[in-house]
Design a protein around this motif. Structure first.
Motif, short mmCIF file in Angstrom:
data_model
loop_
_atom_site.label_atom_id
_atom_site.label_comp_id
_atom_site.label_asym_id
_atom_site.label_seq_id
_atom_site.Cartn_x
_atom_site.Cartn_y
_atom_site.Cartn_z
N VAL A 1 0.84 -1.21 0.00
CA VAL A 1 0.00 0.00 0.00
C VAL A 1 0.87 1.25 0.00
N LEU A 2 1.95 1.24 0.79
CA LEU A 2 2.82 2.40 0.88
C LEU A 2 3.57 2.64 -0.42
N SER A 3 4.11 1.55 -0.98
CA SER A 3 4.85 1.70 -2.25
C SER A 3 5.03 0.33 -2.90
N TRP A 4 4.24 0.11 -3.92
CA TRP A 4 4.36 -1.19 -4.59
C TRP A 4 5.67 -1.30 -5.34
N GLN A 5 6.24 -0.14 -5.77
CA GLN A 5 7.50 -0.20 -6.50
C GLN A 5 8.65 -0.69 -5.60
N LEU A 6 8.73 -0.10 -4.40
CA LEU A 6 9.77 -0.55 -3.46
C LEU A 6 9.56 -2.01 -3.06
N THR A 7 8.30 -2.40 -2.84
CA THR A 7 7.99 -3.77 -2.42
C THR A 7 8.37 -4.77 -3.51
N LEU A 8 8.17 -4.37 -4.78
CA LEU A 8 8.58 -5.23 -5.88
C LEU A 8 10.09 -5.44 -5.85
N PHE A 9 10.82 -4.38 -5.54
CA PHE A 9 12.28 -4.49 -5.41
C PHE A 9 12.64 -5.43 -4.25
N VAL A 10 11.88 -5.33 -3.14
CA VAL A 10 12.13 -6.19 -1.98
C VAL A 10 11.91 -7.66 -2.34
N PHE A 11 10.89 -7.92 -3.19
CA PHE A 11 10.61 -9.30 -3.59
C PHE A 11 11.78 -9.95 -4.33
N VAL A 12 12.59 -9.12 -4.94
CA VAL A 12 13.77 -9.64 -5.64
C VAL A 12 14.87 -10.00 -4.63
N VAL A 13 14.96 -9.20 -3.56
CA VAL A 13 16.05 -9.37 -2.59
C VAL A 13 15.76 -10.47 -1.57
N LEU A 14 14.51 -10.52 -1.03
CA LEU A 14 14.18 -11.43 0.06
C LEU A 14 14.40 -12.92 -0.27
N PRO A 15 13.98 -13.42 -1.45
CA PRO A 15 14.20 -14.85 -1.72
C PRO A 15 15.67 -15.27 -1.65
N ILE A 16 16.56 -14.34 -2.03
CA ILE A 16 17.99 -14.67 -1.94
C ILE A 16 18.39 -14.92 -0.49
N MET A 17 17.90 -14.04 0.42
CA MET A 17 18.18 -14.20 1.83
C MET A 17 17.58 -15.51 2.36
N GLY A 18 16.34 -15.81 1.98
CA GLY A 18 15.68 -17.03 2.45
C GLY A 18 16.40 -18.28 2.01
N THR A 19 16.89 -18.27 0.77
CA THR A 19 17.62 -19.44 0.25
C THR A 19 18.89 -19.69 1.03
N LEU A 20 19.63 -18.62 1.33
CA LEU A 20 20.87 -18.76 2.09
C LEU A 20 20.60 -19.29 3.49
N MET A 21 19.53 -18.80 4.14
CA MET A 21 19.21 -19.25 5.49
C MET A 21 18.72 -20.70 5.48
N GLY A 22 18.02 -21.12 4.43
CA GLY A 22 17.48 -22.47 4.37
C GLY A 22 18.53 -23.54 4.31
N ARG A 23 19.71 -23.21 3.79
CA ARG A 23 20.76 -24.20 3.66
C ARG A 23 21.32 -24.66 5.00
N VAL A 24 21.15 -23.82 6.02
CA VAL A 24 21.72 -24.14 7.33
C VAL A 24 21.08 -25.38 7.93
N GLY A 25 19.76 -25.57 7.73
CA GLY A 25 19.05 -26.63 8.44
C GLY A 25 18.84 -27.93 7.69
N LYS A 26 19.53 -28.13 6.58
CA LYS A 26 19.26 -29.32 5.78
C LYS A 26 19.54 -30.63 6.51
N THR A 27 20.66 -30.66 7.25
CA THR A 27 21.04 -31.91 7.91
C THR A 27 20.61 -31.96 9.37
N LEU A 28 19.84 -30.95 9.83
CA LEU A 28 19.54 -30.86 11.26
C LEU A 28 18.69 -32.03 11.74
#
Length: 611
Positions: free
Chosen positions: A190-217
């Motif tokens: 609602v505040l800014s769809w343009q900025l949020t679209l940019f965030v959508f590009v950045v966040l998945p990269i962070m999530g993928t890196l964090m997900g690798r930590v727990g594979k063998t847990l």
């Protein structure tokens, strides 16, 4: 995600009300948080006078303008009126008060959201432990010959705690963090769809890196819990065998074995904890990195005069974005806890999903013991080797039958089969022509009483140990049973009489006293069939005399099966059956068997029990 759904489907249905209330308050928390943070915009505008636009009030019923734009316009108009009427300082005070009130409501709903998760946490743990306990009681004795007691204790303690944490993390993953993420995300759009679209590009990269930590847990956690079960087994063995350990000066050996296992468990725990603790700093760093990128991108647009949003709204946007980072971090942390919980659930399920070979009949027949017990061509084995081979034996009601033979010949197995602690592979056992598999276990076992070599007593009072298994037993009945068992006098000599606690496994009593309490318990039950399994073999002469006298009283007018190594105790038996390698090789009374000069005679001579 499949694992989370599996855990919740199994344990949450009884607590739907609490789940719904927790969901509702978490939703209110997210909404109130958005509105409380929204006060940042007018505060910044008042402080820094960054908004020179003149706003006119637009009626709320006006068409052709979105509700969001309407709210923002009229909010700015109202703020301008406040500043004009009361001044900037008073307006800031009003805004500060509004922020405090909104925060109060937000923290209140957050507390209520947590408040209603507590019954879920404690209830799920209670349910799992109850299920394990009930399953332990329901499973046949054969199951536990393959399992270590300490490992079972580890599953009902440590593994259940892991599942508890997993359930709570699952609730956070489904009913808390997603709500926060969704509300914050909608606000950002609602505040800014343009900025949020940019965030959508950045966040998945962070999530993928964090997900690798727990594979063998999960795998590592499963191995660690197994090792913990081994340590618990060692402790249980140490407590049970402490007398022997000390007698053989084996403290150092036992200590060394435990140290070795403990160090292995420590190394496993270190690897798991380090991997788990890596999640927080990694998510903290990646979150800050993402905010820095968004700050650069959005700030560049504002400084470049692109006009996507104003500076105050951009600060609010960054605050909301920073708020969304925490539930994302919690989401990833919860994922690790769920993996550990799934590993523990696998170990718990080894008990909960174990098959019970002792099956109750769907339509049980009524059992009335009038005539005889008949073993008909009974074959039985625990694993691969046959323990009993074609046993045929008829025991008439009211008679005393003794089973003798060397260890491993199948004596105790025969009585275990009569009580259906195990089930026969071939042949059958019949009571008055009724196969024992056709009657209920409760009906069958209610007719059988046991007095074993090791008196199994509980850490309770004399009264409760004697009345164990007998409903609504009165003090008079318990006292009468104790008198028959020659136990009343020594019970009354204790400080509190029948209300005296006898200690763990009757540890405060002598061997003869424990055995007489066990006999009193059998007297009170008043079974039609009595099984005496080496009932006097571990006693001294004086204790044996008292116990033997109590047993003779107990055996009167009762069908009795005696298992004995000491042949002097069964000379008066009506029938003696000699077992060797799972077969009955000789039968008769003492005199006739001794005169045969066969295997029984050899056993008597070995013990010095001459005719």
């Amino acid at each position: 995600m499949k694992g989370i759904i599996t855990i919740l489907k199994r344990f949450l249905p009884p607590y739907r009300k609490y789940v719904a209330l927790s969901f509702l308050f978490n939703l209110l928390t997210a909404i109130l948080n958005v509105f409380s943070l929204a006060t940042i915009i007018p505060i910044l505008q008042v402080l820094f006078k960054v908004n020179d636009t003149v706003f006119e009030f637009i009626p709320w019923e006006t068409d052709g303008i979105s509700k969001i734009d309407l709210v923002l316009n009229n909010g700015n108009w109202y703020m301008a009126q406040l500043i004009e009427t009361h001044g900037g300082s008073a307006t800031l005070l009003f805004l500060a008060i509004a922020l405090v009130v909104m925060t109060l409501f937000k923290t209140g709903t957050a507390y209520m959201g947590a408040y209603f998760t507590i019954p879920i946490r404690t209830g799920v743990v209670k349910d799992i432990r109850n299920k394990i306990n009930d399953k332990i009681l329901a499973l046949p004795i054969g199951f536990f010959s393959e399992e270590r007691k300490g490992d079972i204790l580890a599953r009902i303690s440590g593994d259940v705690n892991e599942v508890e944490n997993s359930v709570m993390s699952s609730l956070d993953m489904l009913f808390k963090n997603p709500i926060l993420i969704l509300i914050y995300l909608v606000t950002m759009i609602v505040l800014s769809w343009q900025l949020t679209l940019f965030v959508f590009v950045v966040l998945p990269i962070m999530g993928t890196l964090m997900g690798r930590v727990g594979k063998t847990l999960k795998r590592k956690s499963f191995e660690a819990q197994n090792k913990w079960g081994e340590l618990m087994s060692q402790i249980e063995e140490t407590l049970s065998g402490l007398r022997i350990i000390k007698a053989f000066n084996a403290e150092e050996k036992i200590s060394g074995r435990f140290y070795k296992g403990s160090n292995t468990f420590r190394r496993m725990s270190n690897r798991i904890a380090r991997r788990q603790y890596l999640a927080h700093p990694m998510s903290e760093f990646l979150g800050t990195l993402t905010i820095a990128i968004v700050l650069w991108f959005g700030g560049s647009l504002i400084l470049g005069g692109k006009g996507i949003i104003d500076a105050a709204t951009f600060i609010y946007y960054l605050t909301i974005f920073y708020s969304i980072i925490n539930p994302i971090k919690e989401f990833s942390r919860s994922a690790y806890a769920v993996q550990r919980g799934l590993a523990s659930m696998e170990r718990i399920d080894k008990i909960l999903e174990a098959q019970n070979d002792i099956v109750e009949p769907q339509h049980p027949r009524k059992l009335n013991f009038v005539s005889d017990i008949n073993y008909r061509d009974v074959w039985f084995k625990y694993n691969k080797e046959w323990v009993l081979k074609g046993i045929d034996l008829k025991i008439e009601k009211g008679r005393t039958v003794a089973l003798v033979g060397q260890s491993g010949s199948g004596k105790s197995t025969m009585t275990d089969l009569l009580s259906r602690f195990y089930d026969i592979q071939e042949g059958g056992i019949f009571i008055d022509g009724t196969n024992i598999k056709e009657v209920s276990l409760f009906d069958l076992r209610s007719k059988i009483g046991y007095v074993t070599q090791e008196a199994i007593l509980f850490n309770d009072t004399f009264f409760n140990n004697i009345a164990f298994g007998t409903k609504n037993a009165t003090m008079e009945e318990v006292i009468e049973a104790a008198k028959v068992a020659n136990a009343h006098d020594f019970i009354m000599a204790t400080p509190e009489g029948y209300q005296t606690n006898i200690g763990d496994r009757g540890g405060k009593l002598s061997g003869g006293q424990r055995q007489r309490i066990s006999i009193a318990r059998a007297v009170l039950k008043n079974p039609e069939i009595l099984i005496l399994d080496e009932a006097t073999s571990a006693l001294d002469t004086d204790s044996e005399r008292l116990v033997q006298d109590a047993l003779e009283k107990l055996m009167r007018n009762r069908t009795t099966i005696i298992i004995a190594h000491r042949l002097s105790t069964i000379k008066k038996a009506d029938e003696i059956h000699v077992l060797r390698e799972g077969q009955i090789i000789e039968s008769g009374n003492h005199n006739s068997l001794y005169e045969l000069n066969g295997y029984y005679t050899k056993l008597c001579n070995m013990q010095g029990d001459l005719n």
